[in-house]
Design a protein around this motif. Structure first.
Motif, PDB file in Angstrom:
ATOM      1  N   THR A   1      52.813  45.496  23.577  1.00 48.35           N
ATOM      2  CA  THR A   1      51.354  44.907  23.504  1.00 48.35           C
ATOM      3  C   THR A   1      50.537  45.875  24.647  1.00 48.35           C
ATOM      4  OG1 THR A   1      51.654  42.893  22.773  1.00 48.35           O
ATOM      5  CG2 THR A   1      49.572  43.262  23.700  1.00 48.35           C
ATOM      6  N   LEU A   2      51.111  46.053  25.880  1.00 50.00           N
ATOM      7  CA  LEU A   2      50.615  46.679  26.875  1.00 50.00           C
ATOM      8  C   LEU A   2      50.818  48.371  26.679  1.00 50.00           C
ATOM      9  CD1 LEU A   2      49.627  47.127  29.645  1.00 50.00           C
ATOM     10  CD2 LEU A   2      51.562  47.143  30.521  1.00 50.00           C
ATOM     11  N   LEU A   3      51.819  48.599  26.073  1.00 55.79           N
ATOM     12  CA  LEU A   3      51.833  50.396  25.748  1.00 55.79           C
ATOM     13  C   LEU A   3      50.927  50.483  24.712  1.00 55.79           C
ATOM     14  CD1 LEU A   3      55.728  50.878  26.254  1.00 55.79           C
ATOM     15  CD2 LEU A   3      53.789  51.828  27.378  1.00 55.79           C
ATOM     16  N   THR A   4      50.635  49.756  23.918  1.00 58.22           N
ATOM     17  CA  THR A   4      49.763  50.069  22.705  1.00 58.22           C
ATOM     18  C   THR A   4      48.207  50.216  23.527  1.00 58.22           C
ATOM     19  OG1 THR A   4      50.992  49.067  21.084  1.00 58.22           O
ATOM     20  CG2 THR A   4      48.766  49.348  20.651  1.00 58.22           C
ATOM     21  N   VAL A   5      47.831  49.310  24.206  1.00 58.71           N
ATOM     22  CA  VAL A   5      46.500  49.565  24.890  1.00 58.71           C
ATOM     23  C   VAL A   5      46.381  50.708  25.992  1.00 58.71           C
ATOM     24  CG1 VAL A   5      44.921  48.183  26.518  1.00 58.71           C
ATOM     25  CG2 VAL A   5      46.380  46.882  24.637  1.00 58.71           C
ATOM     26  N   ARG A   6      47.611  51.016  26.473  1.00 62.98           N
ATOM     27  CA  ARG A   6      47.392  52.041  27.356  1.00 62.98           C
ATOM     28  C   ARG A   6      47.541  53.407  26.453  1.00 62.98           C
ATOM     29  NH1 ARG A   6      52.346  52.081  31.781  1.00 62.98           N
ATOM     30  NH2 ARG A   6      50.702  53.967  32.665  1.00 62.98           N
ATOM     31  N   ARG A   7      48.080  53.706  25.419  1.00 64.85           N
ATOM     32  CA  ARG A   7      48.148  54.833  24.643  1.00 64.85           C
ATOM     33  C   ARG A   7      46.696  54.991  24.287  1.00 64.85           C
ATOM     34  NH1 ARG A   7      52.307  57.563  22.758  1.00 64.85           N
ATOM     35  NH2 ARG A   7      51.052  58.013  20.616  1.00 64.85           N
ATOM     36  N   ILE A   8      46.039  54.057  23.901  1.00 62.39           N
ATOM     37  CA  ILE A   8      44.447  54.095  23.157  1.00 62.39           C
ATOM     38  C   ILE A   8      43.629  54.402  24.768  1.00 62.39           C
ATOM     39  CG2 ILE A   8      42.654  52.899  22.400  1.00 62.39           C
ATOM     40  CD1 ILE A   8      44.886  51.314  20.915  1.00 62.39           C
TER      41      ILE A   8
ATOM     42  N   GLU B   1      44.317  55.190  28.155  1.00 61.30           N
ATOM     43  CA  GLU B   1      44.589  55.854  29.294  1.00 61.30           C
ATOM     44  C   GLU B   1      44.347  57.626  29.031  1.00 61.30           C
ATOM     45  OE1 GLU B   1      48.025  55.172  31.694  1.00 61.30           O
ATOM     46  OE2 GLU B   1      47.549  53.228  31.825  1.00 61.30           O
ATOM     47  N   PRO B   2      44.830  57.960  27.737  1.00 65.13           N
ATOM     48  CA  PRO B   2      44.646  59.325  27.711  1.00 65.13           C
ATOM     49  C   PRO B   2      43.127  59.895  27.598  1.00 65.13           C
ATOM     50  CG  PRO B   2      46.377  58.427  26.110  1.00 65.13           C
ATOM     51  CD  PRO B   2      45.879  57.333  26.820  1.00 65.13           C
ATOM     52  N   ALA B   3      42.375  58.907  26.693  1.00 70.37           N
ATOM     53  CA  ALA B   3      40.952  59.335  26.689  1.00 70.37           C
ATOM     54  C   ALA B   3      40.243  59.045  27.866  1.00 70.37           C
ATOM     55  CB  ALA B   3      40.365  58.228  25.934  1.00 70.37           C
ATOM     56  N   VAL B   4      40.506  58.314  28.931  1.00 64.89           N
ATOM     57  CA  VAL B   4      40.077  58.180  30.271  1.00 64.89           C
ATOM     58  C   VAL B   4      40.439  59.567  31.084  1.00 64.89           C
ATOM     59  CG1 VAL B   4      40.256  57.056  32.534  1.00 64.89           C
ATOM     60  CG2 VAL B   4      39.887  55.491  30.361  1.00 64.89           C
ATOM     61  N   ALA B   5      41.585  59.758  30.920  1.00 67.05           N
ATOM     62  CA  ALA B   5      42.107  61.121  31.941  1.00 67.05           C
ATOM     63  C   ALA B   5      41.386  62.383  31.330  1.00 67.05           C
ATOM     64  CB  ALA B   5      43.598  61.045  31.656  1.00 67.05           C
ATOM     65  N   ALA B   6      41.203  62.643  30.124  1.00 67.08           N
ATOM     66  CA  ALA B   6      40.310  63.554  29.447  1.00 67.08           C
ATOM     67  C   ALA B   6      38.954  63.455  29.946  1.00 67.08           C
ATOM     68  CB  ALA B   6      40.421  63.327  27.831  1.00 67.08           C
ATOM     69  N   LEU B   7      38.444  62.506  29.999  1.00 64.69           N
ATOM     70  CA  LEU B   7      37.027  62.062  30.396  1.00 64.69           C
ATOM     71  C   LEU B   7      37.190  62.458  31.891  1.00 64.69           C
ATOM     72  CD1 LEU B   7      34.114  61.565  29.856  1.00 64.69           C
ATOM     73  CD2 LEU B   7      34.464  59.112  30.156  1.00 64.69           C
ATOM     74  N   ALA B   8      37.629  62.044  32.706  1.00 63.17           N
ATOM     75  CA  ALA B   8      37.777  62.205  33.992  1.00 63.17           C
ATOM     76  C   ALA B   8      37.962  63.834  34.360  1.00 63.17           C
ATOM     77  CB  ALA B   8      38.878  61.454  34.755  1.00 63.17           C
ATOM     78  N   ALA B   9      38.826  64.280  33.606  1.00 60.06           N
ATOM     79  CA  ALA B   9      38.828  65.741  33.971  1.00 60.06           C
ATOM     80  C   ALA B   9      37.805  66.714  33.632  1.00 60.06           C
ATOM     81  CB  ALA B   9      39.935  66.221  32.889  1.00 60.06           C
ATOM     82  N   LYS B  10      36.796  66.020  32.850  1.00 57.30           N
ATOM     83  CA  LYS B  10      35.463  66.769  32.552  1.00 57.30           C
ATOM     84  C   LYS B  10      34.460  66.460  33.589  1.00 57.30           C
ATOM     85  CE  LYS B  10      35.717  67.041  27.472  1.00 57.30           C
ATOM     86  NZ  LYS B  10      35.009  66.473  26.335  1.00 57.30           N
ATOM     87  N   VAL B  11      34.304  65.271  33.853  1.00 60.21           N
ATOM     88  CA  VAL B  11      33.066  64.580  34.742  1.00 60.21           C
ATOM     89  C   VAL B  11      33.308  64.131  36.083  1.00 60.21           C
ATOM     90  CG1 VAL B  11      32.071  64.030  32.347  1.00 60.21           C
ATOM     91  CG2 VAL B  11      33.345  62.369  34.024  1.00 60.21           C
ATOM     92  N   ALA B  12      34.678  64.092  36.550  1.00 62.35           N
ATOM     93  CA  ALA B  12      34.968  63.705  38.077  1.00 62.35           C
ATOM     94  C   ALA B  12      34.515  64.383  38.956  1.00 62.35           C
ATOM     95  CB  ALA B  12      36.238  63.361  38.058  1.00 62.35           C
ATOM     96  N   SER B  13      33.704  63.713  39.912  1.00 61.42           N
ATOM     97  CA  SER B  13      33.232  64.431  41.276  1.00 61.42           C
ATOM     98  C   SER B  13      34.699  64.879  41.957  1.00 61.42           C
ATOM     99  CB  SER B  13      32.617  63.562  42.096  1.00 61.42           C
ATOM    100  OG  SER B  13      33.477  62.238  42.512  1.00 61.42           O
ATOM    101  N   ASP B  14      34.449  65.777  43.021  1.00 60.46           N
ATOM    102  CA  ASP B  14      35.610  66.510  43.580  1.00 60.46           C
ATOM    103  C   ASP B  14      36.083  64.944  44.647  1.00 60.46           C
ATOM    104  OD1 ASP B  14      35.398  68.735  42.682  1.00 60.46           O
ATOM    105  OD2 ASP B  14      34.036  69.501  44.307  1.00 60.46           O
TER     106      ASP B  14
ATOM    107  N   LEU C   1      46.792  44.329  36.488  1.00 59.46           N
ATOM    108  CA  LEU C   1      47.510  43.225  36.611  1.00 59.46           C
ATOM    109  C   LEU C   1      48.737  43.254  35.662  1.00 59.46           C
ATOM    110  CD1 LEU C   1      48.104  40.377  37.571  1.00 59.46           C
ATOM    111  CD2 LEU C   1      46.905  39.450  35.708  1.00 59.46           C
ATOM    112  N   ALA C   2      48.480  43.686  34.281  1.00 56.07           N
ATOM    113  CA  ALA C   2      49.495  43.946  33.402  1.00 56.07           C
ATOM    114  C   ALA C   2      50.274  45.072  33.857  1.00 56.07           C
ATOM    115  CB  ALA C   2      48.964  43.985  31.935  1.00 56.07           C
ATOM    116  N   LEU C   3      49.627  46.309  34.133  1.00 57.10           N
ATOM    117  CA  LEU C   3      50.625  47.427  34.428  1.00 57.10           C
ATOM    118  C   LEU C   3      51.509  46.858  35.713  1.00 57.10           C
ATOM    119  CD1 LEU C   3      50.716  50.419  34.120  1.00 57.10           C
ATOM    120  CD2 LEU C   3      48.793  50.793  35.426  1.00 57.10           C
ATOM    121  N   ARG C   4      51.054  46.157  36.601  1.00 50.63           N
ATOM    122  CA  ARG C   4      51.749  45.644  37.978  1.00 50.63           C
ATOM    123  C   ARG C   4      53.306  45.213  37.242  1.00 50.63           C
ATOM    124  NH1 ARG C   4      51.135  44.174  43.156  1.00 50.63           N
ATOM    125  NH2 ARG C   4      48.928  44.764  42.795  1.00 50.63           N
TER     126      ARG C   4
END
Length: 248
Positions: free
Chosen positions: A111-118, A120-133, A184-187
């Motif tokens: 259950t957790l890995l399914t949620v993470r696969r949906i 985390e990759p999208a979040v990382a891709a967005l952060a690479a575009k918009v994150a501040s230094d 919490l689940a990731l822990r």
């Protein structure tokens, strides 16, 4: 249930705050585990008051907490009725923890890995575009904490911070909130994967690849590095679950 908080030959009034928490936890676990099913009515107030040896106000306070968590609907004269699972507040820390405890370990991992696969990759891709230094510096600091860790116990907190700060780096409050709640689940997942003897050596290069992509502002590479890290984590967890290692 009474025996857990009263000693033979002496009746000590239960502490109101501790009993309130115990009732919430106990009833919450029973609902999440399926002992009380959707549509079931919880035992009547008088019965629960007797079971927990508390007053009606204490019990009603506990019921209000369960209502706020989306687990039950309280109706006058009908009592507290278990709500459908899709109405539960699954990102509430208590509800999520109860869910983790109630699920068999392999089911929780899947259950957790399914949620993470949906997520985390999208979040990382967005952060690479918009994150501040500054935000990316915060992610790098978390990774440095992972590198500095000498034991699996020391690795846990900076590992959690690494994933949480990537979600925060998107600048999207809702994504940051979800990332924080998933901690919490990731822990529990990280604790499980740490059963492998070489967990530190496995974890660092995977996270370094994600960090490198973020610092390079490479959205596609950040997505792919995150997917690879999750796929390799899935393999690690499968090894542990299939190995017969003591999971306690």
């Amino acid at each position: 249930m009474k025996g857990s908080h009263s000693a033979p030959g002496y009746h000590q009034p239960p502490d109101r705050k501790s009993m309130h928490s115990q009732i919430v936890r106990d009833l919450g676990m029973r609902i999440v585990s399926g002992e009380y099913r959707v549509g079931d009515r919880l035992p009547m107030e008088a019965s629960l008051c007797a079971t927990y040896d508390v007053s009606r106000p204490v019990l009603r306070e506990a019921t209000r907490v369960l209502v706020a968590k989306g687990l039950v609907l309280s109706k006058q004269r009908a009592g507290a009725i278990v709500r459908p699972r899709n109405e539960w507040h699954l990102l509430d820390p208590d509800v999520l923890y109860w869910l983790i405890q109630a699920k068999p370990q392999p089911e929780f991992v899947q259950t957790l890995l399914t949620v993470r696969r949906i997520f985390e990759p999208a979040v990382a891709a967005l952060a690479a575009k918009v994150a501040s230094d500054e935000s990316l510096k915060s992610v790098a600091e978390a990774y440095a904490g992972m590198e500095a860790a000498k034991t699996t116990e020391e690795l846990l907190e900076p590992d959690l911070a690494f994933h949480r700060r990537i979600a925060e780096a998107t600048g999207n409050d809702l994504l940051a909130y979800i990332g924080n709640m998933l901690s919490l689940a990731l822990r529990e997942s990280i604790k499980l994967s740490s059963k492998l003897p070489n967990t530190h050596a496995l974890s660092l290069p995977r996270h370094k690849a994600i960090l490198t992509a973020l610092l390079s502002r490479d959205s596609l590479a950040a997505r792919q590095a995150t997917l690879l890290q999750l796929e390799e984590t899935r393999g690690d967890l499968s090894v542990i679950l299939d190995s017969g290692i003591d999971l306690a």
